[in-house]
Write a protein that holds these residues in place. Sequence first.
Motif, PDB file in Angstrom:
ATOM      1  N   THR A 166     -21.697  64.572  38.774  1.00 33.48           N
ATOM      2  CA  THR A 166     -21.472  63.222  39.244  1.00 33.48           C
ATOM      3  C   THR A 166     -22.617  62.314  39.463  1.00 33.48           C
ATOM      4  O   THR A 166     -22.590  60.956  38.943  1.00 33.48           O
ATOM      5  N   VAL A 167     -23.783  63.098  40.012  1.00 34.11           N
ATOM      6  CA  VAL A 167     -25.111  62.256  40.125  1.00 34.11           C
ATOM      7  C   VAL A 167     -25.647  61.754  38.717  1.00 34.11           C
ATOM      8  O   VAL A 167     -25.986  60.467  38.564  1.00 34.11           O
ATOM      9  N   ALA A 168     -25.476  62.609  37.761  1.00 33.65           N
ATOM     10  CA  ALA A 168     -26.024  62.210  36.273  1.00 33.65           C
ATOM     11  C   ALA A 168     -25.360  61.098  35.824  1.00 33.65           C
ATOM     12  O   ALA A 168     -25.687  60.076  35.286  1.00 33.65           O
ATOM     13  N   LEU A 169     -23.789  61.213  36.098  1.00 35.08           N
ATOM     14  CA  LEU A 169     -23.043  60.092  35.478  1.00 35.08           C
ATOM     15  C   LEU A 169     -23.310  58.828  36.440  1.00 35.08           C
ATOM     16  O   LEU A 169     -23.459  57.560  35.548  1.00 35.08           O
ATOM     17  N   LEU A 170     -23.511  58.665  37.664  1.00 36.48           N
ATOM     18  CA  LEU A 170     -23.803  57.392  38.168  1.00 36.48           C
ATOM     19  C   LEU A 170     -25.104  56.889  37.902  1.00 36.48           C
ATOM     20  O   LEU A 170     -25.319  55.756  37.824  1.00 36.48           O
ATOM     21  N   ARG A 171     -26.124  57.853  37.595  1.00 35.66           N
ATOM     22  CA  ARG A 171     -27.503  57.267  37.314  1.00 35.66           C
ATOM     23  C   ARG A 171     -27.414  56.667  35.935  1.00 35.66           C
ATOM     24  O   ARG A 171     -28.109  55.782  35.801  1.00 35.66           O
ATOM     25  N   SER A 172     -26.744  57.453  35.031  1.00 31.32           N
ATOM     26  CA  SER A 172     -26.550  56.755  33.815  1.00 31.32           C
ATOM     27  C   SER A 172     -25.766  55.613  33.494  1.00 31.32           C
ATOM     28  O   SER A 172     -26.348  54.655  32.865  1.00 31.32           O
ATOM     29  N   GLN A 173     -24.769  55.158  34.702  1.00 32.61           N
ATOM     30  CA  GLN A 173     -24.283  53.910  34.612  1.00 32.61           C
ATOM     31  C   GLN A 173     -25.169  52.709  35.281  1.00 32.61           C
ATOM     32  O   GLN A 173     -25.101  51.879  35.191  1.00 32.61           O
ATOM     33  N   TYR A 174     -25.631  53.174  36.263  1.00 32.72           N
ATOM     34  CA  TYR A 174     -26.337  52.192  37.342  1.00 32.72           C
ATOM     35  C   TYR A 174     -27.974  52.305  37.476  1.00 32.72           C
ATOM     36  O   TYR A 174     -28.492  51.547  38.155  1.00 32.72           O
ATOM     37  N   GLY A 175     -28.291  53.266  36.643  1.00 27.63           N
ATOM     38  CA  GLY A 175     -29.881  53.225  36.803  1.00 27.63           C
ATOM     39  C   GLY A 175     -30.467  54.372  37.522  1.00 27.63           C
ATOM     40  O   GLY A 175     -29.551  54.825  38.631  1.00 27.63           O
ATOM     41  N   ASP A 176     -31.705  54.776  37.555  1.00 24.85           N
ATOM     42  CA  ASP A 176     -32.121  56.037  38.358  1.00 24.85           C
ATOM     43  C   ASP A 176     -31.993  55.631  39.923  1.00 24.85           C
ATOM     44  O   ASP A 176     -32.142  56.478  40.780  1.00 24.85           O
ATOM     45  N   GLU A 177     -32.444  54.409  39.895  1.00 26.95           N
ATOM     46  CA  GLU A 177     -32.540  53.875  41.521  1.00 26.95           C
ATOM     47  C   GLU A 177     -31.295  54.037  42.342  1.00 26.95           C
ATOM     48  O   GLU A 177     -31.569  53.762  43.396  1.00 26.95           O
ATOM     49  N   ALA A 237     -51.495  41.438  18.067  1.00 26.49           N
ATOM     50  CA  ALA A 237     -50.229  42.110  17.998  1.00 26.49           C
ATOM     51  C   ALA A 237     -49.168  41.526  19.106  1.00 26.49           C
ATOM     52  O   ALA A 237     -49.311  41.027  19.796  1.00 26.49           O
ATOM     53  N   SER A 238     -48.039  41.678  18.644  1.00 26.26           N
ATOM     54  CA  SER A 238     -46.962  41.406  19.439  1.00 26.26           C
ATOM     55  C   SER A 238     -45.908  42.587  19.536  1.00 26.26           C
ATOM     56  O   SER A 238     -45.970  43.383  18.639  1.00 26.26           O
ATOM     57  N   GLY A 239     -44.995  42.475  20.321  1.00 30.54           N
ATOM     58  CA  GLY A 239     -43.999  43.501  20.472  1.00 30.54           C
ATOM     59  C   GLY A 239     -42.746  43.277  21.147  1.00 30.54           C
ATOM     60  O   GLY A 239     -42.711  42.082  21.744  1.00 30.54           O
ATOM     61  N   GLU A 240     -41.833  44.024  21.511  1.00 28.24           N
ATOM     62  CA  GLU A 240     -40.840  43.886  22.196  1.00 28.24           C
ATOM     63  C   GLU A 240     -41.091  43.383  23.785  1.00 28.24           C
ATOM     64  O   GLU A 240     -42.005  44.198  24.239  1.00 28.24           O
ATOM     65  N   VAL A 241     -40.282  42.543  24.220  1.00 32.40           N
ATOM     66  CA  VAL A 241     -40.251  42.106  25.845  1.00 32.40           C
ATOM     67  C   VAL A 241     -39.969  43.486  26.684  1.00 32.40           C
ATOM     68  O   VAL A 241     -38.790  44.009  26.140  1.00 32.40           O
ATOM     69  N   PRO A 242     -40.591  43.773  27.609  1.00 33.86           N
ATOM     70  CA  PRO A 242     -40.196  44.902  28.364  1.00 33.86           C
ATOM     71  C   PRO A 242     -38.679  44.623  29.312  1.00 33.86           C
ATOM     72  O   PRO A 242     -38.444  43.539  29.470  1.00 33.86           O
ATOM     73  N   ILE A 243     -37.940  45.673  29.326  1.00 33.60           N
ATOM     74  CA  ILE A 243     -36.710  45.265  30.070  1.00 33.60           C
ATOM     75  C   ILE A 243     -37.037  45.425  31.508  1.00 33.60           C
ATOM     76  O   ILE A 243     -37.925  45.877  32.134  1.00 33.60           O
ATOM     77  N   GLN A 244     -35.979  44.718  31.954  1.00 34.07           N
ATOM     78  CA  GLN A 244     -36.033  44.779  33.581  1.00 34.07           C
ATOM     79  C   GLN A 244     -35.801  46.255  34.011  1.00 34.07           C
ATOM     80  O   GLN A 244     -35.350  46.832  33.441  1.00 34.07           O
ATOM     81  N   GLN A 245     -35.889  46.296  35.507  1.00 36.69           N
ATOM     82  CA  GLN A 245     -35.861  47.630  36.058  1.00 36.69           C
ATOM     83  C   GLN A 245     -34.090  47.801  35.790  1.00 36.69           C
ATOM     84  O   GLN A 245     -33.310  46.975  36.029  1.00 36.69           O
ATOM     85  N   ALA A 246     -33.946  49.112  35.446  1.00 38.58           N
ATOM     86  CA  ALA A 246     -32.512  49.471  35.127  1.00 38.58           C
ATOM     87  C   ALA A 246     -31.595  49.782  36.404  1.00 38.58           C
ATOM     88  O   ALA A 246     -31.341  50.871  36.648  1.00 38.58           O
ATOM     89  N   THR A 247     -31.551  48.538  36.983  1.00 40.72           N
ATOM     90  CA  THR A 247     -30.444  48.509  38.133  1.00 40.72           C
ATOM     91  C   THR A 247     -29.244  47.576  37.876  1.00 40.72           C
ATOM     92  O   THR A 247     -29.679  46.817  36.988  1.00 40.72           O
ATOM     93  N   LEU A 248     -28.363  47.650  38.627  1.00 46.90           N
ATOM     94  CA  LEU A 248     -27.032  47.022  38.542  1.00 46.90           C
ATOM     95  C   LEU A 248     -27.244  45.734  38.703  1.00 46.90           C
ATOM     96  O   LEU A 248     -26.753  44.546  37.962  1.00 46.90           O
TER      97      LEU A 248
END
Lengths: 266, 402
Positions: free
Chosen positions: A18-29, B335-346
């Motif tokens: 469940t934790v892995a699924l939530l992290r994959s969907q919403y990020g590690d944070e 040199a150029s490259g891909e722009v970094p993505i934002q923090q992977a939060t919702l």
Amino acid sequence: VDQGNPVQDSRRRKLEQTVALLRSQYGDEIMRRASELTRRTAPPHISTGFPALDALTGCQGIPLGRLTLLAGHTTSGKLTIAYKTLASLLQGAPSVTAALLDLTRTTDPDYLERCGVSPERLVLARPDSPRQAVDLLASLVHQQQIGAILVDSLPHLMLSRQDARYLNGSLASLHRLVLASHCAVIFLDEPQPPWLNWLGWSRSHALQQWTALHIELRREEWLYQEEKLIGYQATARIVKSRWASSGGAASVAIRFNGTVKTSRTW
Amino acid sequence: MSVLCCRIPDFLIRLHCRRHPGLAALPLALLGGDEQIWALSPAAASCGVLPGMSPRQAQMRCPDLRLYPLDSQEAAGEQGAFLGALHQWGLPVEPLGWGCAYLDLGWLARERHKVEPFCADMGRNLRQALGELLQPSLGWDSGKFTARAAAFQTAPGRMKLVDKSDEVRFLSPLPISLLPLSPAALQQLHWLGIHTLGQYAQLPEVAVWQRFGQAGKLARRWAQGRDDRPIQSAAAQTPEAITVTFDPPEGLFGPVRQALLAALRPALAELAAQLRGLHHLRLQMHFLDGSTRTLDLTFVEAAYQEARLSSLLSHRLETLAWPGEIEEVTLWLLASGEVPIQQATLFPEMAPREDASLAELAHTLQGRFGHIFFQSAVTEASHPVAERRSQWRSLTGAGEPL
């Protein structure tokens, strides 16, 4: 968890999935183990300029990203402490700005400057109505350009029952915005009239629920030097703090130093 | 295509922690040559610290933050070792910032069962070469974006292989912040209720184009798993030269900076439309006395924002001793490259606009709240009456002083 127990193992696997699924969907944070949390000695804060009071709050001053309430009678030191806090913020970082919601329409620019507040980095707003003040407060926080906002004062935000209801209804969203913006919001409050106490109604009850720090100030005695009034001694008592136990008190000496008239006029 | 994305999370921070193991659990940030934060640990990011902040701003948000200067020579050496380890297989490698690169497995393996042992072997080799702390996350797919998203969704020491048939199912629930769009565009999407790549992929193409331009349209294709960009190895990138001539020769810093930024603006816009940014810029300055100076501007993460370029350019030009007036400047986009993505939060946090002044803020809010914003102005500092020493003036330029 018992490693050898198959039921416990199965539960642990399900939890990990469940934790892995939530992290994959919403990020590690989105979720982390308690053991991964770092212990922070003090939250982001602004010093009040009074070391004794800073030590008392448990967060070394006024917390950033939280609501703070300073309460006390007239000439108890709450406005001076608030101004000194703004000064401390503006002196600390050259690109940070502050705002003052002047609902009382009595803010003295000379006194602000004598407390150390840089006039070019402070914006003063005089809203026309309490409702407009609440909306403005939310907008200022949302803009994420202001380091601290001082609201002077809470009774003027609650002139009528409708205004009080509007403010109390906005507190939850305001709290969320403040958390996201890392802005310190300081409300000044005065003791309510005794007849409200008699009715069992507390004006700032809802705000007190949302504040992380609530300090009550009381003037103890006037300070004289060679028969000349030089300031006053006030007691700051912690009513609520997320970082320290309530009830603690500290004495702060507020000296005029030319900031106000020193001759006795009363 | 068969693309492998190899990424070492928090490369610079982990590199620093390798030398100072006691710092691993603490909020940590590394300062670049321009006195701004270039890299930060997850603990520091959770306190609200952002790349590009000044040390003081960062410490306001995180009082326990430990600040250290970035050892750029060591970082460059380790990056070289990382790329060298990837080059061992003789495959085309496209570097993608610090501790991240794409590999083209096109002619080696196209099916999952062939890629899997190769990835395991590569992971072991990298672990041996760089140490336990710098373990990579591996992501594989037929396109660059999905491979990169897979690498971001995987813990260090693990691999995530996505089959062509599973692309849409894999990408759909992922947060929209994985797309390297600007924070403003991501905020707009958040307000529109678009939170996942699946939702974004289903938006009408014309509407996306109208609102977010060419970059948004390209990002939509990626969100659908349609990314056909080829791997461009470092050797294949040819530098473009831009010449700026000053006639008459210019000796003032301001006009020179403005002219250079104006010359670079079209190239930056072109890069931004492709969701790419600048990594390395070289300036060769020819002075009136015949001397020449060469400046190398390196960005820790690919940048297309003019403000970032202006900041670094100003810092380097101000700290350079000018022997005379400038006749000509030649610029190479090395040199150029891909722009970094934002923090992977919702819900990504909006980056604060530090450069905006209070007057701009007041002008922004006056439409809704009216002329209610004031600023103190000193009129007579030594006046015996306190009320006469200073007064409030309107910030929005309307009304009389109070």
